[in-house]
Design a protein around this motif. Structure first.
Motif, PDB file in Angstrom:
ATOM      1  N   ILE A   1     -12.142   1.485   6.476  1.00 10.38           N
ATOM      2  CA  ILE A   1     -11.653   0.303   7.194  1.00 10.38           C
ATOM      3  C   ILE A   1     -10.185   0.495   7.561  1.00 10.38           C
ATOM      4  CG2 ILE A   1     -11.207  -2.184   6.996  1.00 10.38           C
ATOM      5  CD1 ILE A   1     -14.181  -1.453   7.352  1.00 10.38           C
ATOM      6  N   ILE A   2      -9.419   1.139   6.696  1.00 11.92           N
ATOM      7  CA  ILE A   2      -8.008   1.421   7.000  1.00 11.92           C
ATOM      8  C   ILE A   2      -7.916   2.311   8.232  1.00 11.92           C
ATOM      9  CG2 ILE A   2      -5.894   2.557   6.176  1.00 11.92           C
ATOM     10  CD1 ILE A   2      -6.660   1.576   3.333  1.00 11.92           C
ATOM     11  N   VAL A   3      -8.761   3.333   8.314  1.00 12.19           N
ATOM     12  CA  VAL A   3      -8.756   4.232   9.477  1.00 12.19           C
ATOM     13  C   VAL A   3      -9.079   3.450  10.749  1.00 12.19           C
ATOM     14  CG1 VAL A   3      -9.953   6.199  10.555  1.00 12.19           C
ATOM     15  CG2 VAL A   3      -9.293   6.291   8.142  1.00 12.19           C
ATOM     16  N   ARG A   4     -10.092   2.603  10.694  1.00 16.78           N
ATOM     17  CA  ARG A   4     -10.470   1.800  11.867  1.00 16.78           C
ATOM     18  C   ARG A   4      -9.369   0.803  12.226  1.00 16.78           C
ATOM     19  NH1 ARG A   4     -16.291  -0.333  10.703  1.00 16.78           N
ATOM     20  NH2 ARG A   4     -16.191  -0.974  12.878  1.00 16.78           N
ATOM     21  N   GLY A   5      -8.712   0.249  11.212  1.00 12.02           N
ATOM     22  CA  GLY A   5      -7.593  -0.671  11.445  1.00 12.02           C
ATOM     23  C   GLY A   5      -6.415   0.033  12.093  1.00 12.02           C
ATOM     24  N   GLU A   6      -6.158   1.274  11.668  1.00  9.62           N
ATOM     25  CA  GLU A   6      -5.060   2.054  12.267  1.00  9.62           C
ATOM     26  C   GLU A   6      -5.326   2.290  13.755  1.00  9.62           C
ATOM     27  OE1 GLU A   6      -5.202   5.450   9.680  1.00  9.62           O
ATOM     28  OE2 GLU A   6      -3.674   4.631   8.326  1.00  9.62           O
TER      29      GLU A   6
ATOM     30  N   ILE B   1      -3.446  -0.536  19.729  1.00  9.93           N
ATOM     31  CA  ILE B   1      -3.656  -1.245  21.002  1.00  9.93           C
ATOM     32  C   ILE B   1      -3.510  -2.755  20.853  1.00  9.93           C
ATOM     33  CG2 ILE B   1      -5.106   0.564  22.006  1.00  9.93           C
ATOM     34  CD1 ILE B   1      -7.555  -1.167  21.255  1.00  9.93           C
ATOM     35  N   ILE B   2      -2.917  -3.213  19.771  1.00 11.34           N
ATOM     36  CA  ILE B   2      -2.841  -4.650  19.493  1.00 11.34           C
ATOM     37  C   ILE B   2      -2.070  -5.407  20.568  1.00 11.34           C
ATOM     38  CG2 ILE B   2      -0.804  -5.211  18.090  1.00 11.34           C
ATOM     39  CD1 ILE B   2      -2.734  -6.094  15.911  1.00 11.34           C
ATOM     40  N   ASP B   3      -1.067  -4.778  21.182  1.00 10.65           N
ATOM     41  CA  ASP B   3      -0.292  -5.448  22.240  1.00 10.65           C
ATOM     42  C   ASP B   3      -1.155  -5.782  23.445  1.00 10.65           C
ATOM     43  OD1 ASP B   3       2.238  -5.732  21.097  1.00 10.65           O
ATOM     44  OD2 ASP B   3       2.744  -3.648  21.529  1.00 10.65           O
ATOM     45  N   ASN B   4      -2.275  -5.084  23.623  1.00 13.06           N
ATOM     46  CA  ASN B   4      -3.176  -5.360  24.744  1.00 13.06           C
ATOM     47  C   ASN B   4      -3.852  -6.724  24.625  1.00 13.06           C
ATOM     48  OD1 ASN B   4      -2.559  -2.783  25.529  1.00 13.06           O
ATOM     49  ND2 ASN B   4      -4.519  -1.904  24.956  1.00 13.06           N
ATOM     50  N   PHE B   5      -3.834  -7.311  23.449  1.00 14.40           N
ATOM     51  CA  PHE B   5      -4.557  -8.567  23.217  1.00 14.40           C
ATOM     52  C   PHE B   5      -3.659  -9.792  23.302  1.00 14.40           C
ATOM     53  CE2 PHE B   5      -6.835  -5.535  20.192  1.00 14.40           C
ATOM     54  CZ  PHE B   5      -7.642  -5.043  21.201  1.00 14.40           C
ATOM     55  N   GLY B   6      -2.445  -9.630  23.747  1.00 11.00           N
ATOM     56  CA  GLY B   6      -1.506 -10.750  23.802  1.00 11.00           C
ATOM     57  C   GLY B   6      -0.499 -10.642  22.679  1.00 11.00           C
ATOM     58  N   GLN B   7       0.634 -11.240  22.888  1.00 12.23           N
ATOM     59  CA  GLN B   7       1.730 -11.165  21.921  1.00 12.23           C
ATOM     60  C   GLN B   7       1.391 -11.968  20.662  1.00 12.23           C
ATOM     61  OE1 GLN B   7       3.960  -9.079  22.668  1.00 12.23           O
ATOM     62  NE2 GLN B   7       5.365  -9.390  20.999  1.00 12.23           N
TER      63      GLN B   7
ATOM     64  N   ARG C   1      -4.343 -12.456  17.767  1.00 12.01           N
ATOM     65  CA  ARG C   1      -5.670 -12.512  18.400  1.00 12.01           C
ATOM     66  C   ARG C   1      -6.050 -11.071  18.668  1.00 12.01           C
ATOM     67  NH1 ARG C   1      -8.348 -16.318  21.393  1.00 12.01           N
ATOM     68  NH2 ARG C   1      -8.406 -14.919  23.177  1.00 12.01           N
ATOM     69  N   ILE C   2      -7.135 -10.632  18.049  1.00 16.17           N
ATOM     70  CA  ILE C   2      -7.527  -9.233  18.133  1.00 16.17           C
ATOM     71  C   ILE C   2      -8.962  -9.144  18.637  1.00 16.17           C
ATOM     72  CG2 ILE C   2      -7.860  -7.094  16.826  1.00 16.17           C
ATOM     73  CD1 ILE C   2      -5.651  -8.021  14.956  1.00 16.17           C
ATOM     74  N   MET C   3      -9.158  -8.241  19.565  1.00 18.70           N
ATOM     75  CA  MET C   3     -10.479  -8.058  20.161  1.00 18.70           C
ATOM     76  C   MET C   3     -11.345  -7.162  19.297  1.00 18.70           C
ATOM     77  SD  MET C   3     -12.211  -8.948  22.750  1.00 18.70           S
ATOM     78  CE  MET C   3     -13.650  -8.513  23.665  1.00 18.70           C
ATOM     79  N   GLY C   4     -12.521  -7.642  19.006  1.00 16.24           N
ATOM     80  CA  GLY C   4     -13.563  -6.847  18.360  1.00 16.24           C
ATOM     81  C   GLY C   4     -14.757  -6.991  19.275  1.00 16.24           C
ATOM     82  N   THR C   5     -15.870  -7.415  18.751  1.00 11.98           N
ATOM     83  CA  THR C   5     -16.990  -7.791  19.601  1.00 11.98           C
ATOM     84  C   THR C   5     -16.580  -9.004  20.437  1.00 11.98           C
ATOM     85  OG1 THR C   5     -18.473  -7.026  17.857  1.00 11.98           O
ATOM     86  CG2 THR C   5     -19.436  -8.390  19.585  1.00 11.98           C
ATOM     87  N   TYR C   6     -15.816  -9.889  19.831  1.00 12.19           N
ATOM     88  CA  TYR C   6     -15.208 -11.060  20.463  1.00 12.19           C
ATOM     89  C   TYR C   6     -13.738 -11.062  20.082  1.00 12.19           C
ATOM     90  CZ  TYR C   6     -20.120 -12.435  20.520  1.00 12.19           C
ATOM     91  OH  TYR C   6     -21.479 -12.448  20.705  1.00 12.19           O
TER      92      TYR C   6
ATOM     93  N   CYS D   1     -10.901  -6.746   6.504  1.00  9.98           N
ATOM     94  CA  CYS D   1     -11.607  -6.190   7.658  1.00  9.98           C
ATOM     95  C   CYS D   1     -10.620  -5.355   8.487  1.00  9.98           C
ATOM     96  CB  CYS D   1     -12.197  -7.312   8.509  1.00  9.98           C
ATOM     97  SG  CYS D   1     -10.966  -8.322   9.364  1.00  9.98           S
ATOM     98  N   LYS D   2     -11.147  -4.646   9.487  1.00 14.51           N
ATOM     99  CA  LYS D   2     -10.292  -3.794  10.318  1.00 14.51           C
ATOM    100  C   LYS D   2      -9.274  -4.612  11.118  1.00 14.51           C
ATOM    101  CE  LYS D   2     -13.502  -3.621  14.226  1.00 14.51           C
ATOM    102  NZ  LYS D   2     -14.358  -2.758  15.045  1.00 14.51           N
ATOM    103  N   HIS D   3      -9.614  -5.855  11.464  1.00 10.73           N
ATOM    104  CA  HIS D   3      -8.690  -6.704  12.215  1.00 10.73           C
ATOM    105  C   HIS D   3      -7.483  -7.082  11.349  1.00 10.73           C
ATOM    106  CE1 HIS D   3     -12.884  -7.590  13.597  1.00 10.73           C
ATOM    107  NE2 HIS D   3     -12.350  -7.058  14.689  1.00 10.73           N
ATOM    108  N   GLN D   4      -7.751  -7.388  10.081  1.00 12.22           N
ATOM    109  CA  GLN D   4      -6.666  -7.714   9.154  1.00 12.22           C
ATOM    110  C   GLN D   4      -5.768  -6.503   8.932  1.00 12.22           C
ATOM    111  OE1 GLN D   4      -9.685  -9.239   6.368  1.00 12.22           O
ATOM    112  NE2 GLN D   4      -8.180 -10.807   5.839  1.00 12.22           N
ATOM    113  N   VAL D   5      -6.373  -5.336   8.751  1.00 10.20           N
ATOM    114  CA  VAL D   5      -5.594  -4.116   8.552  1.00 10.20           C
ATOM    115  C   VAL D   5      -4.723  -3.852   9.781  1.00 10.20           C
ATOM    116  CG1 VAL D   5      -5.715  -1.602   8.253  1.00 10.20           C
ATOM    117  CG2 VAL D   5      -7.204  -3.095   6.903  1.00 10.20           C
ATOM    118  N   ALA D   6      -5.292  -3.980  10.964  1.00  7.46           N
ATOM    119  CA  ALA D   6      -4.529  -3.756  12.198  1.00  7.46           C
ATOM    120  C   ALA D   6      -3.354  -4.722  12.293  1.00  7.46           C
ATOM    121  CB  ALA D   6      -5.441  -3.909  13.411  1.00  7.46           C
ATOM    122  N   ALA D   7      -3.598  -5.986  12.008  1.00  9.37           N
ATOM    123  CA  ALA D   7      -2.527  -6.988  12.081  1.00  9.37           C
ATOM    124  C   ALA D   7      -1.443  -6.712  11.035  1.00  9.37           C
ATOM    125  CB  ALA D   7      -3.108  -8.387  11.890  1.00  9.37           C
ATOM    126  N   LEU D   8      -1.840  -6.340   9.829  1.00 12.72           N
ATOM    127  CA  LEU D   8      -0.875  -6.031   8.770  1.00 12.72           C
ATOM    128  C   LEU D   8      -0.034  -4.808   9.132  1.00 12.72           C
ATOM    129  CD1 LEU D   8      -3.267  -6.784   5.825  1.00 12.72           C
ATOM    130  CD2 LEU D   8      -1.001  -7.843   6.076  1.00 12.72           C
TER     131      LEU D   8
END
Length: 133
Positions: free
Chosen positions: A34-39, A44-50, A63-68, A95-102
């Motif tokens: 999950i850490i790898v997927r979050g990394e 690309i987190i900036d692509n989803f809005g500030q 706000r992070i894009m996954g399936t939704y 989850c990967k979204h939390q890891v990405a945000a962190l």
């Protein structure tokens, strides 16, 4: 060393400690895959809005894009980080979204440490530690 330079060094030292808390939270609460997927997602987190990062209340919202689009909220990130996500991930840990945000938040804090004031109690404690060394 001038007073402003001294405060800047204290802030940087303080932020290193806080960034380490975020890294520790990720390492202890997320599965390695999950850490790898979050990394990957963090790149690309900036692509989803500030994201909204409120330093005074220690709250960040992404706000992070996954399936939704999913909303990740991180609270208390300068002390003991806690996060939650609106995605349907039902396994243990983050989850990967939390890891990405962190990870994004960790980089943000590193880059903006000069904007973050060290709380007075922390500053006086660090000052005493510096005098003893």
């Amino acid at each position: 060393m001038g007073f402003n330079e001294y405060l800047c060094r204290l802030n940087v030292g303080f932020m290193i400690e806080e960034v380490n808390k975020i890294e520790h939270y990720i390492e202890t609460q997320a599965l390695p895959q999950i850490i790898v997927r979050g990394e990957q997602l963090a790149r690309i987190i900036d692509n989803f809005g500030q994201p909204t990062i409120e330093l005074n209340t220690q709250r960040a919202t992404f706000r992070i894009m996954g399936t939704y689009f999913y909303t990740v909220t991180i609270e208390n990130f300068l002390d003991e980080p806690q996060s939650k996500c609106t995605c349907p991930y039902d396994k243990e840990g983050l989850c990967k979204h939390q890891v990405a945000a962190l990870l994004y938040l960790k980089d943000y804090l590193k880059k903006n440490s000069h904007k973050i004031m060290v709380p007075p109690l922390q500053r006086s404690r660090d000052h005493r530690l510096l005098e003893k060394s």
